[in-house]
Design a protein around this motif. Structure first.
Motif, PDB file in Angstrom:
ATOM      1  N   LEU A   1      -5.247  14.967   7.659  1.00 13.17           N
ATOM      2  CA  LEU A   1      -5.106  13.842   6.653  1.00 13.17           C
ATOM      3  C   LEU A   1      -6.314  13.171   6.476  1.00 13.17           C
ATOM      4  O   LEU A   1      -6.637  12.741   5.113  1.00 13.17           O
ATOM      5  CB  LEU A   1      -4.373  12.650   7.324  1.00 13.17           C
ATOM      6  N   MET A   2      -7.418  13.115   7.298  1.00 18.12           N
ATOM      7  CA  MET A   2      -8.746  12.708   6.764  1.00 18.12           C
ATOM      8  C   MET A   2      -9.234  13.671   5.845  1.00 18.12           C
ATOM      9  O   MET A   2      -9.969  13.165   4.908  1.00 18.12           O
ATOM     10  CB  MET A   2      -9.372  12.519   8.263  1.00 18.12           C
TER      11      MET A   2
ATOM     12  N   LYS B   1      -3.305  -0.696   4.432  1.00 15.54           N
ATOM     13  CA  LYS B   1      -2.179  -0.199   3.660  1.00 15.54           C
ATOM     14  C   LYS B   1      -1.111  -1.310   3.415  1.00 15.54           C
ATOM     15  O   LYS B   1      -0.865  -1.872   4.488  1.00 15.54           O
ATOM     16  CB  LYS B   1      -1.744   1.164   4.275  1.00 15.54           C
ATOM     17  N   PHE B   2      -0.726  -1.528   2.327  1.00 18.33           N
ATOM     18  CA  PHE B   2       0.251  -2.483   2.225  1.00 18.33           C
ATOM     19  C   PHE B   2       1.507  -1.882   1.285  1.00 18.33           C
ATOM     20  O   PHE B   2       1.334  -1.476   0.138  1.00 18.33           O
ATOM     21  CB  PHE B   2      -0.261  -3.643   1.458  1.00 18.33           C
ATOM     22  N   ARG B   3       2.523  -2.015   2.002  1.00 19.86           N
ATOM     23  CA  ARG B   3       3.983  -1.181   1.282  1.00 19.86           C
ATOM     24  C   ARG B   3       4.450  -1.891  -0.129  1.00 19.86           C
ATOM     25  O   ARG B   3       4.739  -1.247  -1.312  1.00 19.86           O
ATOM     26  CB  ARG B   3       4.938  -1.015   2.307  1.00 19.86           C
ATOM     27  N   LYS B   4       4.338  -3.294   0.152  1.00 25.74           N
ATOM     28  CA  LYS B   4       4.938  -3.985  -1.016  1.00 25.74           C
ATOM     29  C   LYS B   4       3.417  -4.658  -1.576  1.00 25.74           C
ATOM     30  O   LYS B   4       3.355  -5.766  -1.062  1.00 25.74           O
ATOM     31  CB  LYS B   4       6.065  -4.963  -0.777  1.00 25.74           C
TER      32      LYS B   4
ATOM     33  N   HIS C   1      -6.788   6.554   8.089  1.00 18.59           N
ATOM     34  CA  HIS C   1      -5.815   5.698   7.763  1.00 18.59           C
ATOM     35  C   HIS C   1      -5.263   6.262   6.540  1.00 18.59           C
ATOM     36  O   HIS C   1      -5.824   7.009   5.523  1.00 18.59           O
ATOM     37  CB  HIS C   1      -6.339   4.453   7.160  1.00 18.59           C
ATOM     38  N   ASP C   2      -3.654   6.302   6.315  1.00 14.79           N
ATOM     39  CA  ASP C   2      -3.062   6.682   5.401  1.00 14.79           C
ATOM     40  C   ASP C   2      -3.019   5.747   4.293  1.00 14.79           C
ATOM     41  O   ASP C   2      -1.788   5.260   3.718  1.00 14.79           O
ATOM     42  CB  ASP C   2      -1.589   7.197   5.794  1.00 14.79           C
ATOM     43  N   ARG C   3      -4.153   5.424   3.604  1.00 13.23           N
ATOM     44  CA  ARG C   3      -3.992   4.197   2.585  1.00 13.23           C
ATOM     45  C   ARG C   3      -3.335   4.715   1.274  1.00 13.23           C
ATOM     46  O   ARG C   3      -2.990   3.890   0.648  1.00 13.23           O
ATOM     47  CB  ARG C   3      -5.683   4.061   2.315  1.00 13.23           C
ATOM     48  N   TRP C   4      -3.326   5.996   1.004  1.00 13.83           N
ATOM     49  CA  TRP C   4      -2.547   6.744   0.035  1.00 13.83           C
ATOM     50  C   TRP C   4      -1.238   7.127  -0.235  1.00 13.83           C
ATOM     51  O   TRP C   4      -0.670   7.595  -0.818  1.00 13.83           O
ATOM     52  CB  TRP C   4      -3.397   7.744  -0.793  1.00 13.83           C
ATOM     53  N   ASN C   5      -0.779   6.595   1.121  1.00 12.64           N
ATOM     54  CA  ASN C   5       0.490   7.272   1.438  1.00 12.64           C
ATOM     55  C   ASN C   5       0.733   8.774   1.481  1.00 12.64           C
ATOM     56  O   ASN C   5       1.644   9.339   1.058  1.00 12.64           O
ATOM     57  CB  ASN C   5       1.671   6.654   0.543  1.00 12.64           C
ATOM     58  N   ILE C   6      -0.330   9.334   1.745  1.00 14.38           N
ATOM     59  CA  ILE C   6      -0.377  10.986   1.761  1.00 14.38           C
ATOM     60  C   ILE C   6       0.442  11.626   2.882  1.00 14.38           C
ATOM     61  O   ILE C   6       1.016  12.351   2.668  1.00 14.38           O
ATOM     62  CB  ILE C   6      -2.008  11.625   1.880  1.00 14.38           C
TER      63      ILE C   6
END
Length: 310
Positions: free
Chosen positions: A59-60, A210-213, A300-305
């Protein structure tokens, strides 16, 4: 029977969390046997070796390729390994934080910590008013509220507790002794921060989580959701906003920077533009990360990858 099975499952989950916490605490206690520099360097080397073997390493690498398409695979791999080392250092620095922070605003002798923007610290301290300081997960971001406390500047910090409750308790106790007022991130945390600003005090917020909404923005040219909390607080209290960051320097030294206040973007009616403000925060953090990409937490999965690729 279902109740019994549920209890067993919860007990096993609790045991796994407890066991994981003991492993972490054991490692940190082991580091205490070393001098600070040796312990931090050891943690760096260890995580550089272990990190690439973990699933998160892929992921990184994906995050880095998307963020820096112009870089070669060799460069991407070097940044990824250095980022793992940065995480190892961050963990080790918890153990030695009391010894690391040697900055004395009244001393002319340079130490391990240097601070840029001292007049801003002093102005915020001596002229109380509501303000927000924001940062990202760069360098050892935990040192920033410690620096504020060194100048007599109390800032209420919003933080996200670790998922492991045993680790969360230890981390909270550690931070509370050194960083002043803390507000765990939860449904009612915005009210706690609002009360601080209403009383004319300052708050600190991490803005690259990361923030979903959230508000649709861009980060490294890719769409992300950004937490609207900071823009909404600024709109409500019309408070000043200051960027701050930590930069790792050679030989286990650090530079803490607080920058001049930002001019907030306004809409045609003169009100605060929430989305433009959120984008401005992302742009500032991105500029920091581009300067020192190895000092950011790329796992961190900041981009929802992870959801769409792995």
């Amino acid at each position: 029977m279902k109740l019994f099975i549920t209890r067993i499952v919860l007990a096993l989950r609790n045991f796994r969390q407890w066991l994981a916490a003991q492993v972490i605490f054991g490692f940190l206690n082991f580091l205490k046997l070393f001098p600070a520099d040796a312990g931090i360097n050891f943690a760096d080397r260890l995580t550089r070796k272990i990190g690439p073997r973990m699933r998160r390493h892929q992921l990184m690498l994906t995050n880095l390729r998307n963020a820096f398409p112009e870089k070669s695979e060799t460069e991407i791999e070097e940044i990824a390994r250095a980022s793992w080392g940065n995480m190892g250092r961050l963990a080790a620095e918890y153990v030695f934080l009391d010894r690391l922070f040697d900055f004395d605003p009244h001393s002319d002798t340079p130490g391990r910590i240097e601070v840029s923007g001292i007049p801003i610290f002093l102005d915020l301290r001596d002229n109380p008013r509501p303000f927000v300081v924001f940062t990202g997960h760069t360098g050892n971001f935990e040192l920033l509220p410690v620096a504020g406390a060194a100048f007599g500047l109390t800032v209420t910090v919003l933080f996200r507790p670790p998922n492991n409750p045993y680790v969360a308790r230890k981390v909270f106790d550690f931070r509370a002794k050194r960083m002043g007022n803390l507000v765990p991130s939860h449904a009612g945390s915005s009210f706690s921060l609002a009360r601080e600003l209403e009383a004319g005090r300052g708050v600190g917020v991490l803005v690259d989580q990361k923030f979903r909404k959230g508000l649709k923005t861009l980060f490294f040219g890719r769409e992300v959701k950004t937490n609207p909390l900071l823009p909404k607080l600024v709109r409500q209290f019309n408070c000043e906003v200051y960027p701050a960051r930590c930069i790792r320097l050679p030989d286990n030294r650090y530079r803490l920077e607080i920058e001049p206040k930002l001019e907030m973007p306004r809409n045609e009616a003169g009100g605060l533009d929430l989305t433009a403000t959120a984008q401005m925060l992302n742009d500032k953090v991105e500029s920091w990360v581009r300067e020192n990409p190895e000092q950011w937490l790329w796992y961190h999965d900041r981009w929802n990858i992870k959801k769409s690729v792995f």
